[in-house]
Design a protein around this motif. Structure first.
Motif, PDB file in Angstrom:
ATOM      1  N   GLY A  82       0.808  -1.213   0.000  1.00 33.42           N
ATOM      2  CA  GLY A  82       0.000   0.000   0.000  1.00 33.42           C
ATOM      3  C   GLY A  82       0.839   1.259   0.000  1.00 33.42           C
ATOM      4  O   GLY A  82       0.573   2.208  -0.762  1.00 33.42           O
ATOM      5  N   LYS A  83       1.861   1.286   0.830  1.00 31.07           N
ATOM      6  CA  LYS A  83       2.719   2.471   0.910  1.00 31.07           C
ATOM      7  C   LYS A  83       3.452   2.697  -0.406  1.00 31.07           C
ATOM      8  O   LYS A  83       3.565   3.838  -0.886  1.00 31.07           O
ATOM      9  CB  LYS A  83       3.729   2.309   2.047  1.00 31.07           C
ATOM     10  N   PHE A  84       3.941   1.602  -1.003  1.00 33.04           N
ATOM     11  CA  PHE A  84       4.653   1.745  -2.277  1.00 33.04           C
ATOM     12  C   PHE A  84       3.740   2.260  -3.374  1.00 33.04           C
ATOM     13  O   PHE A  84       4.093   3.193  -4.112  1.00 33.04           O
ATOM     14  CB  PHE A  84       5.258   0.411  -2.703  1.00 33.04           C
ATOM     15  N   VAL A  85       2.567   1.644  -3.526  1.00 32.95           N
ATOM     16  CA  VAL A  85       1.652   2.049  -4.582  1.00 32.95           C
ATOM     17  C   VAL A  85       1.253   3.509  -4.421  1.00 32.95           C
ATOM     18  O   VAL A  85       1.218   4.283  -5.388  1.00 32.95           O
ATOM     19  CB  VAL A  85       0.410   1.132  -4.608  1.00 32.95           C
ATOM     20  N   TYR A  86       0.961   3.905  -3.178  1.00 30.34           N
ATOM     21  CA  TYR A  86       0.591   5.305  -2.926  1.00 30.34           C
ATOM     22  C   TYR A  86       1.721   6.248  -3.337  1.00 30.34           C
ATOM     23  O   TYR A  86       1.513   7.227  -4.059  1.00 30.34           O
ATOM     24  CB  TYR A  86       0.255   5.492  -1.453  1.00 30.34           C
ATOM     25  N   SER A  87       2.945   5.943  -2.884  1.00 30.64           N
ATOM     26  CA  SER A  87       4.082   6.824  -3.154  1.00 30.64           C
ATOM     27  C   SER A  87       4.435   6.857  -4.642  1.00 30.64           C
ATOM     28  O   SER A  87       4.771   7.911  -5.185  1.00 30.64           O
ATOM     29  CB  SER A  87       5.303   6.371  -2.342  1.00 30.64           C
ATOM     30  N   ALA A  88       4.356   5.687  -5.300  1.00 25.94           N
ATOM     31  CA  ALA A  88       4.727   5.621  -6.713  1.00 25.94           C
ATOM     32  C   ALA A  88       3.746   6.406  -7.579  1.00 25.94           C
ATOM     33  O   ALA A  88       4.159   7.146  -8.487  1.00 25.94           O
ATOM     34  CB  ALA A  88       4.791   4.168  -7.171  1.00 25.94           C
ATOM     35  N   PHE A  89       2.460   6.268  -7.318  1.00 26.92           N
ATOM     36  CA  PHE A  89       1.483   7.029  -8.103  1.00 26.92           C
ATOM     37  C   PHE A  89       1.557   8.522  -7.775  1.00 26.92           C
ATOM     38  O   PHE A  89       1.331   9.370  -8.652  1.00 26.92           O
ATOM     39  CB  PHE A  89       0.070   6.496  -7.858  1.00 26.92           C
ATOM     40  N   LYS A  90       1.879   8.833  -6.538  1.00 26.83           N
ATOM     41  CA  LYS A  90       2.069  10.237  -6.169  1.00 26.83           C
ATOM     42  C   LYS A  90       3.223  10.838  -6.970  1.00 26.83           C
ATOM     43  O   LYS A  90       3.134  11.972  -7.477  1.00 26.83           O
ATOM     44  CB  LYS A  90       2.357  10.339  -4.675  1.00 26.83           C
ATOM     45  N   ALA A  91       4.306  10.068  -7.134  1.00 24.98           N
ATOM     46  CA  ALA A  91       5.444  10.546  -7.927  1.00 24.98           C
ATOM     47  C   ALA A  91       5.061  10.746  -9.387  1.00 24.98           C
ATOM     48  O   ALA A  91       5.520  11.690 -10.031  1.00 24.98           O
ATOM     49  CB  ALA A  91       6.607   9.552  -7.803  1.00 24.98           C
ATOM     50  N   LEU A  92       4.205   9.861  -9.905  1.00 25.66           N
ATOM     51  CA  LEU A  92       3.764  10.023 -11.293  1.00 25.66           C
ATOM     52  C   LEU A  92       2.950  11.297 -11.462  1.00 25.66           C
ATOM     53  O   LEU A  92       3.053  11.980 -12.496  1.00 25.66           O
ATOM     54  CB  LEU A  92       2.929   8.817 -11.723  1.00 25.66           C
ATOM     55  N   ARG A  93       2.134  11.596 -10.457  1.00 25.60           N
ATOM     56  CA  ARG A  93       1.338  12.824 -10.558  1.00 25.60           C
ATOM     57  C   ARG A  93       2.238  14.053 -10.597  1.00 25.60           C
ATOM     58  O   ARG A  93       1.935  15.044 -11.277  1.00 25.60           O
ATOM     59  CB  ARG A  93       0.356  12.924  -9.388  1.00 25.60           C
TER      60      ARG A  93
END
Length: 427
Positions: A392-403
């Motif tokens: 969960g933490k990875f997916v949240y952070s990775a998509f945040k970086a894409l944004r």
């Protein structure tokens, strides 16, 4: 001393979990050339097709299947390519369990879920359906099934729409990994929980387990892998049609293998969570505790681990490490989570460590995370929460970086306030 006692306790627990199901079937070795022939003929690789007399000779048949794997690896872009489906549609129905074991508690759970649906006590859910680009003799398997978890529309119309395809483990029931999808929804990320080939509603009626996804039929196992990869990519096609711009894939165990192969052949999959990862498909089947019935069939046919590795090299992640960082596939930057377990008897740790070293060698941007448990015990308390936190933490952070890569038009203050609210939701 404590570490040794903990390891022994964990291995004992892991063994109990991997041996409690008594409906594993030892099926004899089959070469399964007929499962690969349609692709070879369609793409002009007829010279790789063995003659009937070769198929009847075990030694020559094995050599022919190894050569076919080499052809598929050299032409993997075509092998994992597909024609875009034209029959995408959503259907509503009550979710079902589709158990893969016959333990009394599981059958009771299945009966209770069906009764609740019949009594109108459970809501209907949406499922994406379409015809798979990889055809098999089983109509139910050819109709792809993915439960749809759309995230609520964000108040900022300029925020890119993001979605992830979720692939559970081998022999997963119809509810596995659904909770992850609801967590991703709270992060503003939509999710498609994809039923793998021969799983839950796609499982042929003759099977109790999802045996045809991985078995001693060499060609059928390769076909199932190809089907899973093209199904993932087709799900991304549908998401694009719905206006989504940024994509990820999460896979566990066998689903992790599928997720890796899809990402290595699709630049759109920027966020990648490989939950329990390994190197060669054949190594895991041969050495893994949960595939001992398949290893038995292969060994009885006189095969060895090295030979099995070659027979499934076309669907092994280690055959495509370098493809994952090709500019035309990696895009600006793939983001990868690699999870493995210290006491894994199904995906032995030595192979996971080989993945770690390979990712370092190719310069991949990845985060390794280690679980203090085994493969099956990952689904037990408290380890399932540790694993869920990592993903969960990875997916949240990775998509945040894409944004952040995409210009949003927000002021710095508005951006900061939006992110603070999202972090509060996920904490």
């Amino acid at each position: 001393m404590f570490k040794q006692r903990y390891a022994r306790w964990m291995y004992d627990w892991e063994t109990r979990l991997t041996t409690r199901d008594e409906n594993r079937v030892v099926r004899p070795l089959e070469w399964g050339f007929e499962w690969i022939e349609p692709f070879l003929r369609e793409h002009g690789f007829d010279e790789a097709l063995p003659d009937p007399e070769i198929k009847a000779d075990p030694v020559r048949a094995e050599a022919a299947m190894v050569r076919i794997n080499q052809v598929l690896i050299r032409n993997s872009d075509a092998f994992f390519g597909y024609k875009r489906p034209t029959d995408f549609h959503l259907e509503e129905r009550h979710p079902e369990l589709y158990p893969t074991n016959v333990r009394p508690e599981t059958l009771a759970q299945d009966a209770a879920i069906k009764q609740q649906a019949a009594d109108g006590k459970t809501p209907r859910a949406q499922f994406l359906r379409f015809t798979s680009a990889e055809r098999t003799p089983y109509p139910e398997n050819n109709l792809v099934n993915a439960r749809w978890y759309p995230a609520p529309a964000h108040k900022d119309p300029k925020r890119p729409k993001q979605a992830i395809v979720v692939m559970p483990q081998w022999n997963a029931d119809g509810f596995s990994h659904n909770s992850l999808c609801t967590i991703f929804n709270k992060m503003g990320i939509s999710a498609l929980r994809l039923s793998m080939p021969y799983h839950d509603i796609r499982r042929p009626a003759e099977l109790e387990r999802s045996d045809f996804a991985t078995s001693a039929n060499i060609g059928r196992t390769i076909s199932a892998c190809r089907q899973a990869i093209v199904d993932i990519r087709c799900c991304v096609d549908w998401l694009e049609e719905q206006g989504y711009e940024q994509f990820g894939v999460l896979g566990t165990s066998l689903g992790s293998c599928y997720a890796f192969l899809a990402s290595a052949h699709d630049a759109r999959l920027r966020v990648n969570a490989f939950n329990h990862a390994s190197t060669a498909f054949g190594d895991v089947v041969w050495a893994g505790q949960s595939t001992r019935h398949i290893q038995q069939a292969l060994a009885e046919a006189g095969l060895t681990q090295d030979r099995v590795r070659a027979l499934w090299s076309a669907v092994s992640p280690c055959s495509y490490y370098d493809k994952l960082v090709r500019p035309e596939v990696a895009g600006p930057d793939k983001k990868v989570l690699l999870v493995y377990a210290n006491y894994d008897l199904t995906f032995p740790k030595e192979y996971s460590l080989q993945v770690v070293e390979a990712f370092k060698r190719i310069g991949l941007n990845f985060k390794p995370r280690v679980l203090p448990c085994g493969h099956y015990t990952t689904g037990e308390t408290p380890y399932k929460y540790i694993d869920g936190w990592y993903m969960g933490k990875f997916v949240y952070s990775a998509f945040k970086a894409l944004r952040k890569e995409k210009a949003t038009g927000l002021s710095a203050e508005a951006e900061s306030a939006s992110e603070a609210k999202e972090e509060a939701i996920t904490s």
